[in-house]
Scaffold this motif. Structure first.
Motif, PDB file in Angstrom:
ATOM      1  N   ARG A  65      -6.335   2.630   5.749  1.00 21.47           N
ATOM      2  CA  ARG A  65      -6.428   1.184   5.803  1.00 21.47           C
ATOM      3  C   ARG A  65      -5.980   0.646   7.159  1.00 21.47           C
ATOM      4  O   ARG A  65      -6.592  -0.247   7.734  1.00 21.47           O
ATOM      5  CB  ARG A  65      -5.569   0.546   4.700  1.00 21.47           C
TER       6      ARG A  65
ATOM      7  N   THR B 240      -8.685   1.389   9.785  1.00 25.31           N
ATOM      8  CA  THR B 240      -9.835   0.507   9.609  1.00 25.31           C
ATOM      9  C   THR B 240      -9.525  -0.887  10.125  1.00 25.31           C
ATOM     10  O   THR B 240     -10.361  -1.524  10.770  1.00 25.31           O
ATOM     11  CB  THR B 240     -10.244   0.438   8.124  1.00 25.31           C
ATOM     12  N   LYS B 241      -8.316  -1.375   9.851  1.00 28.78           N
ATOM     13  CA  LYS B 241      -7.923  -2.698  10.305  1.00 28.78           C
ATOM     14  C   LYS B 241      -7.891  -2.778  11.814  1.00 28.78           C
ATOM     15  O   LYS B 241      -8.288  -3.777  12.411  1.00 28.78           O
ATOM     16  CB  LYS B 241      -6.533  -3.034   9.737  1.00 28.78           C
TER      17      LYS B 241
ATOM     18  N   ALA C 136       0.832  -1.200   0.000  1.00 26.42           N
ATOM     19  CA  ALA C 136       0.000   0.000   0.000  1.00 26.42           C
ATOM     20  C   ALA C 136       0.871   1.256   0.000  1.00 26.42           C
ATOM     21  O   ALA C 136       0.581   2.233  -0.689  1.00 26.42           O
ATOM     22  CB  ALA C 136      -0.922  -0.001   1.222  1.00 26.42           C
TER      23      ALA C 136
END
Length: 335
Positions: A290, A293-294, A255
């Motif tokens: 990301r 959110t994880k 990412a």
């Protein structure tokens, strides 16, 4: 800004990498943390995860976010033909309502499926003095007492060396948790600890999927600043060269690379410094989004807007805070 509650999506995106390794190595999970219960299960008859059933109960109860949990169907060694459900919960931080919540899971599952429920808890919080293992009440002579087995990861801190040589994959997971805790606010020490654990991981001779699952847990727990993360990946390349096996692809690393590439492409297209900077901002914001959110579950609109409109300086601060933040609010503190 308050931390958003996490709904229960069908794809279980709110779960940490704990969930994957738990599902792929459930007998080992039980053997390491709950050996007495493990001995009472006939593993030759297999086991089955009941994630759909668990989601229904959790959604109905509106019990909030968990670090990881599972509902598993097993058969006992006693020869009984019935099935028993085992409910696992890994709690990431102190929760005053935790014992009551474990009780609520238990009776709702029993009510729905009319079978005994074994509720087991692994506590991964930082409060050494907190170990809830029961819930009950008494009303007009009617008594109800619910007791459940609990494993406290911090209670294994004096066994770090033994964990390094243990063959059970959850020994490595536990060691990662403990070393993450020990190296808080010391990125250099965390880098060395993470490199040691990666090397141990490669020496075990496990199948590729287990390596990937366990690396995901290490990568998720032991977050590093970008410079040390890049240094670690150079070390991993050496380790993989020594073992002559290529196992790991870090989603976070990919990412970051995509974010950098996006910034470079925009800069080339526009030929302006402003375009390059904005592209880099978008890439870094996407990485942080990301990771948030994880760790904390789906983000609300306010948080998403905040990420999308942040400066590079703010994003760098939030990325640094993310290494040790226990809550979403701590990530954005002072900003």
């Amino acid at each position: 800004m308050t931390e958003p509650t996490a709904p229960q999506p069908a794809d279980d995106d709110y779960d940490s990498p704990w969930k994957d390794v738990l599902e792929h190595a459930f007998p080992e999970f039980m053997a390491f943390y709950f050996p007495e219960a493990h001995a009472q299960i006939d593993w030759a008859l297999g086991h089955e995860f009941k994630n759909t059933e668990l989601r229904q109960v959790v959604r109905d109860a509106e019990l909030g976010r968990r670090l990881a949990d599972a509902l598993v169907q097993v058969t006992l060694t006693s020869g009984e033909q019935r099935w028993i459900y085992i409910h696992i919960e890994v709690q990431g931080q102190r929760d005053a309502d935790f014992a009551q919540r474990m009780f609520t899971y238990n009776y709702r599952l029993f009510d729905r499926y009319a079978c005994p429920i074994a509720s087991l808890a692994v506590l991964a919080d930082d409060d050494d003095g907190w170990k809830p293992d029961h819930y009950g009440f008494e009303v007009l002579g009617c008594k109800h007492h619910f007791q459940f087995p609990v494993v406290k990861l911090s209670g294994l801190a004096d066994q770090t060396e033994a964990l390094d040589t243990h063959r059970n994959p959850f020994a490595l997971v536990t060691a990662a948790h403990l070393r993450t805790r020990q190296t808080r606010h010391d990125p250099e020490a965390r880098y060395h600890a993470k490199r040691t654990l990666v090397r141990l991981l490669y020496r075990q001779g496990w199948e590729r999927q287990r390596i990937l699952d366990l690396f995901a847990v290490l990568d998720w727990m032991m977050r590093l600043p970008d410079s040390l993360e890049q240094k670690l990946w150079q070390d991993i390349a050496v380790i993989e060269g020594e073992s002559k096996m290529r196992y790991v692809t870090s989603v976070e690393r990919l990412a970051i690379q995509r974010g950098i590439q996006q910034g470079e492409q925009i800069g080339e297209q526009r030929g302006e410094q402003r375009g390059e900077q904005r592209g880099a901002q978008k890439g870094e914001a996407a990485v942080i989004q990301r990771q948030l959110t994880k760790r904390y579950g789906p983000l609300n609109a306010e948080t998403l807007t905040r990420l999308q409109t942040a400066t590079c300086e703010q994003l760098e601060i939030w990325a640094e805070n993310l290494l040790d933040a226990a809550t979403l609010d701590e990530v954005f503190k002072d900003n």
